[in-house]
Enzyme design. Sequence first.
Site, mmCIF file in Angstrom:
data_model
loop_
_atom_site.group_PDB
_atom_site.id
_atom_site.type_symbol
_atom_site.label_atom_id
_atom_site.label_comp_id
_atom_site.label_asym_id
_atom_site.label_seq_id
_atom_site.Cartn_x
_atom_site.Cartn_y
_atom_site.Cartn_z
ATOM 1 N N ARG A 11 4.366 -8.034 13.781
ATOM 2 C CA ARG A 11 3.575 -7.039 13.034
ATOM 3 C C ARG A 11 2.379 -7.691 12.347
ATOM 4 O O ARG A 11 1.290 -7.114 12.288
ATOM 5 C CB ARG A 11 4.457 -6.320 12.004
ATOM 6 C CG ARG A 11 5.435 -5.354 12.660
ATOM 7 C CD ARG A 11 6.474 -4.852 11.691
ATOM 8 N NE ARG A 11 5.908 -4.010 10.670
ATOM 9 C CZ ARG A 11 6.499 -3.745 9.505
ATOM 10 N NH1 ARG A 11 7.656 -4.271 9.224
ATOM 11 N NH2 ARG A 11 5.920 -2.960 8.633
ATOM 12 N N ARG A 16 13.441 -6.957 3.028
ATOM 13 C CA ARG A 16 13.572 -5.495 2.957
ATOM 14 C C ARG A 16 14.830 -4.970 3.660
ATOM 15 O O ARG A 16 15.170 -5.446 4.745
ATOM 16 C CB ARG A 16 12.348 -4.833 3.601
ATOM 17 C CG ARG A 16 11.132 -4.907 2.706
ATOM 18 C CD ARG A 16 10.014 -4.089 3.304
ATOM 19 N NE ARG A 16 8.853 -4.130 2.428
ATOM 20 C CZ ARG A 16 7.699 -3.551 2.722
ATOM 21 N NH1 ARG A 16 7.545 -2.906 3.854
ATOM 22 N NH2 ARG A 16 6.691 -3.621 1.885
ATOM 23 N N ARG A 61 -5.177 2.203 12.503
ATOM 24 C CA ARG A 61 -4.650 0.841 12.646
ATOM 25 C C ARG A 61 -5.556 0.018 13.554
ATOM 26 O O ARG A 61 -5.318 -1.153 13.758
ATOM 27 C CB ARG A 61 -3.291 0.867 13.323
ATOM 28 C CG ARG A 61 -2.071 1.178 12.481
ATOM 29 C CD ARG A 61 -1.707 0.109 11.506
ATOM 30 N NE ARG A 61 -0.323 -0.273 11.491
ATOM 31 C CZ ARG A 61 0.645 0.346 10.827
ATOM 32 N NH1 ARG A 61 0.396 1.412 10.116
ATOM 33 N NH2 ARG A 61 1.872 -0.113 10.854
ATOM 34 N N LYS A 97 0.813 -1.216 0.000
ATOM 35 C CA LYS A 97 0.000 0.000 0.000
ATOM 36 C C LYS A 97 0.852 1.274 0.000
ATOM 37 O O LYS A 97 0.454 2.275 -0.577
ATOM 38 C CB LYS A 97 -1.032 0.008 1.125
ATOM 39 C CG LYS A 97 -0.475 -0.086 2.517
ATOM 40 C CD LYS A 97 -1.594 -0.229 3.531
ATOM 41 C CE LYS A 97 -1.067 -0.154 4.954
ATOM 42 N NZ LYS A 97 0.094 -1.019 5.236
ATOM 43 N N ARG A 101 16.381 -2.767 9.194
ATOM 44 C CA ARG A 101 15.865 -2.058 10.363
ATOM 45 C C ARG A 101 15.341 -3.076 11.361
ATOM 46 O O ARG A 101 14.917 -4.158 10.990
ATOM 47 C CB ARG A 101 14.682 -1.156 9.950
ATOM 48 C CG ARG A 101 15.066 0.164 9.374
ATOM 49 C CD ARG A 101 13.879 1.120 9.247
ATOM 50 N NE ARG A 101 12.583 0.514 9.080
ATOM 51 C CZ ARG A 101 11.697 0.828 8.126
ATOM 52 N NH1 ARG A 101 11.988 1.751 7.238
ATOM 53 N NH2 ARG A 101 10.520 0.242 8.063
HETATM 54 P P1 AMP Z 1 4.488 1.305 8.928
HETATM 55 O O1 AMP Z 1 5.606 2.018 8.234
HETATM 56 O O2 AMP Z 1 3.135 1.828 8.554
HETATM 57 O O3 AMP Z 1 4.585 -0.186 8.829
HETATM 58 O O4 AMP Z 1 4.647 1.657 10.483
HETATM 59 C C1 AMP Z 1 5.823 1.349 11.192
HETATM 60 C C2 AMP Z 1 5.503 1.253 12.668
HETATM 61 O O5 AMP Z 1 5.031 2.521 13.146
HETATM 62 C C3 AMP Z 1 4.409 0.259 13.035
HETATM 63 O O6 AMP Z 1 4.893 -1.067 13.170
HETATM 64 C C4 AMP Z 1 3.924 0.829 14.362
HETATM 65 O O7 AMP Z 1 4.839 0.539 15.411
HETATM 66 C C5 AMP Z 1 4.007 2.330 14.118
HETATM 67 N N1 AMP Z 1 2.748 2.875 13.577
HETATM 68 C C6 AMP Z 1 2.522 3.400 12.326
HETATM 69 N N2 AMP Z 1 1.250 3.820 12.198
HETATM 70 C C7 AMP Z 1 0.654 3.559 13.387
HETATM 71 C C8 AMP Z 1 -0.657 3.749 13.896
HETATM 72 N N3 AMP Z 1 -1.635 4.279 13.146
HETATM 73 N N4 AMP Z 1 -0.910 3.368 15.175
HETATM 74 C C9 AMP Z 1 0.031 2.839 15.950
HETATM 75 N N5 AMP Z 1 1.288 2.596 15.543
HETATM 76 C C10 AMP Z 1 1.612 2.973 14.275
#
Ligand code: AMP
Length: 213
Positions: free
Chosen positions: A166, A122, A88, A13, A155
């Site tokens: 996740r 990744r 989320r 996405k 990372r």
């Molecule tokens: P992403 O890049 O969207 O996979 O986000 C990386 C990390 O940021 C996630 O694994 C969460 O720890 C945190 N994160 C991102 N968006 C949210 C959200 N809406 N609510 C809570 N944690 C978030």
Amino acid sequence: MITVLIGAPGVGKGTLATILAKKTSFPHIATGDLLREAVANKTELGVKASEYMDQGKLVPNEIVTQILLERTANDDCKNGFLLDGYPRNVAQAETISNSFKVDKVLNFVADKENIIQRLSGRVTCRKCAAVYHLQNSPPKQDDICDKCGGELYQREDQMPSTVKTRLEVYEQETAPLIDFYTQQGILINIDANFGMDEIEKITEQCEKALEVL
Ligand code: AMP
């Protein structure tokens, strides 16, 4: 128009949101990026968020919501935006409904094997944060960023054990959003089992979805 993109981590996405932002006039607002920026700048919220992010857990709602609403208050968001990675969970969806109305939700759906394959390879550039996939979109030279020459590394949240957490968090917390937005009649499913050579086809599918409803 405010469009939310939901789907499991690794579903593509973010890639699609970047393309759609270029094709439409709407900025791509990704809470993961906003949080990583806060972490890199060592802001108070960023320091608090990093311990959750490193473990693949969700950052507490009040932290991420504050960061999001600060960003969406900017002028470039006044006509709408593409929201990637937020909400989320249902609590976040309810929270933002007090601040703005979501018009459409694109739900990216892919097979579990595809998702795990995409997430497993990744790597990220230490300098400019560009993300590569060792099989699907490899850098020209191993361990070196094509864009800035920085060192590539995995990372904390790209490590296999964190990837597993996740995906579990997605199933428990984020998947219920599908029902939440289906009931509102604004959810459109996008088949996200695509290879990089099919990206144009999927982009067209998303553009059509943004026109309907
Ligand atoms: P992403 O890049 O969207 O996979 O986000 C990386 C990390 O940021 C996630 O694994 C969460 O720890 C945190 N994160 C991102 N968006 C949210 C959200 N809406 N609510 C809570 N944690 C978030």
